[in-house]
Design an enzyme around this catalytic site. Structure first.
Site, PDB file in Angstrom:
ATOM      1  N   ARG A 196      52.124 -69.747 -19.360  1.00 50.32           N
ATOM      2  CA  ARG A 196      52.486 -68.562 -20.136  1.00 50.32           C
ATOM      3  C   ARG A 196      53.692 -68.833 -21.027  1.00 50.32           C
ATOM      4  NH1 ARG A 196      51.309 -64.176 -15.480  1.00 50.32           N
ATOM      5  NH2 ARG A 196      49.192 -63.680 -16.123  1.00 50.32           N
TER       6      ARG A 196
ATOM      7  N   GLY B  95      43.067 -64.880 -15.602  1.00 47.19           N
ATOM      8  CA  GLY B  95      43.007 -64.616 -14.166  1.00 47.19           C
ATOM      9  C   GLY B  95      42.306 -65.723 -13.404  1.00 47.19           C
TER      10      GLY B  95
ATOM     11  N   LYS C  23      34.264 -57.783  -7.011  1.00 45.24           N
ATOM     12  CA  LYS C  23      33.697 -56.428  -6.999  1.00 45.24           C
ATOM     13  C   LYS C  23      32.969 -56.040  -8.275  1.00 45.24           C
ATOM     14  CE  LYS C  23      37.190 -54.279  -4.083  1.00 45.24           C
ATOM     15  NZ  LYS C  23      38.333 -53.364  -4.239  1.00 45.24           N
TER      16      LYS C  23
ATOM     17  N   GLY D 132      43.555 -58.786 -17.339  1.00 45.50           N
ATOM     18  CA  GLY D 132      43.270 -57.369 -17.584  1.00 45.50           C
ATOM     19  C   GLY D 132      43.168 -57.039 -19.059  1.00 45.50           C
TER      20      GLY D 132
HETATM   21  P1  AMP Z   1      38.112 -61.072  -9.272  1.00 45.27           P
HETATM   22  O1  AMP Z   1      39.596 -60.948  -9.193  1.00 45.27           O
HETATM   23  O2  AMP Z   1      37.368 -59.796  -9.135  1.00 45.27           O
HETATM   24  O3  AMP Z   1      37.654 -61.918 -10.449  1.00 45.27           O
HETATM   25  O4  AMP Z   1      37.679 -61.831  -7.955  1.00 45.27           O
HETATM   26  C1  AMP Z   1      38.038 -63.153  -7.747  1.00 45.27           C
HETATM   27  C2  AMP Z   1      38.000 -63.403  -6.291  1.00 45.27           C
HETATM   28  O5  AMP Z   1      36.709 -63.174  -5.815  1.00 45.27           O
HETATM   29  C3  AMP Z   1      38.337 -64.827  -5.966  1.00 45.27           C
HETATM   30  O6  AMP Z   1      39.534 -64.841  -5.244  1.00 45.27           O
HETATM   31  C4  AMP Z   1      37.172 -65.286  -5.107  1.00 45.27           C
HETATM   32  O7  AMP Z   1      37.578 -65.986  -3.971  1.00 45.27           O
HETATM   33  C5  AMP Z   1      36.498 -64.003  -4.715  1.00 45.27           C
HETATM   34  N1  AMP Z   1      35.076 -64.185  -4.448  1.00 45.27           N
HETATM   35  C6  AMP Z   1      34.165 -64.763  -5.240  1.00 45.27           C
HETATM   36  N2  AMP Z   1      32.968 -64.816  -4.627  1.00 45.27           N
HETATM   37  C7  AMP Z   1      33.114 -64.250  -3.427  1.00 45.27           C
HETATM   38  C8  AMP Z   1      32.234 -64.008  -2.327  1.00 45.27           C
HETATM   39  N3  AMP Z   1      30.971 -64.373  -2.385  1.00 45.27           N
HETATM   40  N4  AMP Z   1      32.735 -63.400  -1.239  1.00 45.27           N
HETATM   41  C9  AMP Z   1      34.028 -63.036  -1.202  1.00 45.27           C
HETATM   42  N5  AMP Z   1      34.914 -63.231  -2.195  1.00 45.27           N
HETATM   43  C10 AMP Z   1      34.456 -63.839  -3.291  1.00 45.27           C
END
Ligand code: AMP
Length: 397
Positions: free
Chosen positions: A35, A354, A198, A377
């Site tokens: 950054r 991210g 999610k 974000g």
């Molecule tokens: P996000 O911040 O929503 O992009 O989520 C990223 C996080 O999702 C990372 O830390 C991953 O470890 C987690 N992640 C990805 N795939 C899975 C999965 N199948 N089960 C649980 N966590 C996951």
């Protein structure tokens, strides 16, 4: 776009909102200076013109006023090294000392202000606080893409005090240009890869992408909500039970819009959320109780990689699995390799900030894709079609 290229900063004090929110270890060493280095072109241009710099940023999420833990003083040595000159420091971002130090700056000098978020007024977008900050400089430059989606005092509200003297820095300009290439000028076939934990976090992005892309790949934890919605068994995999109907609606929308929606055909499963868990492979919707899907499986890797490698535009947001653990990194790594291949074949490939940026960096591919965004974000919101307050504040007359 009003960028700093339109001005010679000789003799001017540039008040610059940067995003120096870097990770620090327990001894306050910077563990990733991306950054800071991303803002250097802006800082160097203004110094080369003969201007001086007043740098303002936040660091972390301080709860209640100043603390040593979140002090920006920790970054002074590294910033001085990168700029090749001494960096002065004001241990309060407003007030007498900041005013005196800013007032005494000579051409070519650099002053770093203490963490803006030591004041609650920063995140509240307080106008009086913004006005106090504004008094420190002659010209306002925003180069903090990472916080451009926040209507904070230093990122947006302050701009009104510089009606004739507000500009985008180079990082901000590059981020917006690259995001625009994907949002409104994508060469086809255009593939969006969505992953991460999610569905709810990426819902607006998925909806926005459905009107733009040819292929929408969904991997990561969010894929199990889709598999469950389609009547599959997913064992103990991550799921959002209140989003099952929505998942079916998205599948239907994709059909209506002629988007090729690709869900994982199989998963790497584990009997625990641990790197040393017992693992196996299960077909989509056939994960037994006691097991959870933590990565996409080999057939999904083949399918996703082929589609990605044949694309002319790729947007990637979110890992395919728990890439932080070596046992479950293969799917994310293979997709990253396919993105690199697409780039070699002339595609424009944009990696959302991210976790996707962290994954690409982990595998050493950051320089082999078209652009890695510094904004998680902020990029997400831009891609959802929202106007970013930090951008609007500079653009509006
Ligand atoms: P996000 O911040 O929503 O992009 O989520 C990223 C996080 O999702 C990372 O830390 C991953 O470890 C987690 N992640 C990805 N795939 C899975 C999965 N199948 N089960 C649980 N966590 C996951």
């Amino acid at each position: 776009m009003k960028t700093i290229d339109q001005l010679n900063f000789a003799g001017k004090k540039a008040l610059i909102r940067v995003d120096f929110n870097v990770p620090l270890d327990k001894d306050y060493n910077i563990t990733d200076d991306n950054r800071i280095t991303a803002a250097l072109p802006t800082l160097k241009k203004i110094l080369a013109d003969g201007g001086s710099l007043i740098l303002m940023s936040h660091l972390g999420r301080p709860k209640d006023g100043p603390t040593n833990e979140f002090s920006l003083k920790h970054i002074i040595p590294h910033l001085s090294e990168l700029l090749g000159k001494e960096v002065q420091f004001a241990d309060d971002c407003i007030g007498e000392q900041a005013t005196e130090k800013a007032g005494a700056l000579k051409d070519g000098d650099v002053l770093l202000l203490e963490n803006l978020r030591f004041y609650k007024q920063e995140e509240k977008g307080d106008k009086d606080f913004a006005e106090k900050l504004s008094k420190l400089g002659d010209i306002y430059v925003n180069d903090a893409f990472g916080t451009a989606h926040r209507a904070h005092a230093s990122t947006a509200v302050i701009a009104q005090f510089f009606p004739q003297a507000k500009y985008f820095g180079y990082l901000m300009a590059a981020e917006l240009e690259n995001a625009e290439k994907v949002l409104n000028g994508a060469a086809k076939p255009f593939t969006a890869i969505m992953g991460g934990a999610k569905v709810s976090d990426k819902l607006l992005l998925i909806e926005s992408m459905l009107s733009k892309v040819d292929n929408l790949i969904i991997g990561g934890g969010m894929a199990y909500t889709f598999a469950k919605a389609q009547g599959g068994t997913i064992g103990n995999s991550l799921v959002e039970m209140d989003k099952l109907e929505l998942a079916l609606e998205l599948i239907e929308k994709a059909k209506q819009k002629g988007v090729n929606l690709l869900l994982p055909l199989d998963s790497v499963i584990a009997d625990a959320f641990a790197n040393n868990a017992n693992t196996g492979v299960a077909l989509k919707g056939e994960i037994q109780d006691g097991w959870m899907g933590l990565d996409i499986g080999p057939e999904s890797v083949k399918l996703f990689s082929k589609v990605v490698a044949e694309s002319k535009t790729v947007l990637w947001n979110g890992p395919m699995g728990v890439f932080e653990m070596e046992t479950f990194e293969k799917g994310t790594k293979a997709v990253a390799e396919a993105v690199v291949e697409a780039t070699k074949n002339g595609a424009f490939t944009l990696i959302g900030g991210g976790d996707s940026a962290a994954a690409v960096a982990k595998f050493g591919f950051s320089d082999d894709v078209s652009y890695v965004s510094t904004g998680g974000g902020a990029l997400l919101e831009y891609m959802e079609g929202k106007e970013l307050p930090g951008v609007k504040a500079i653009n509006e007359l």
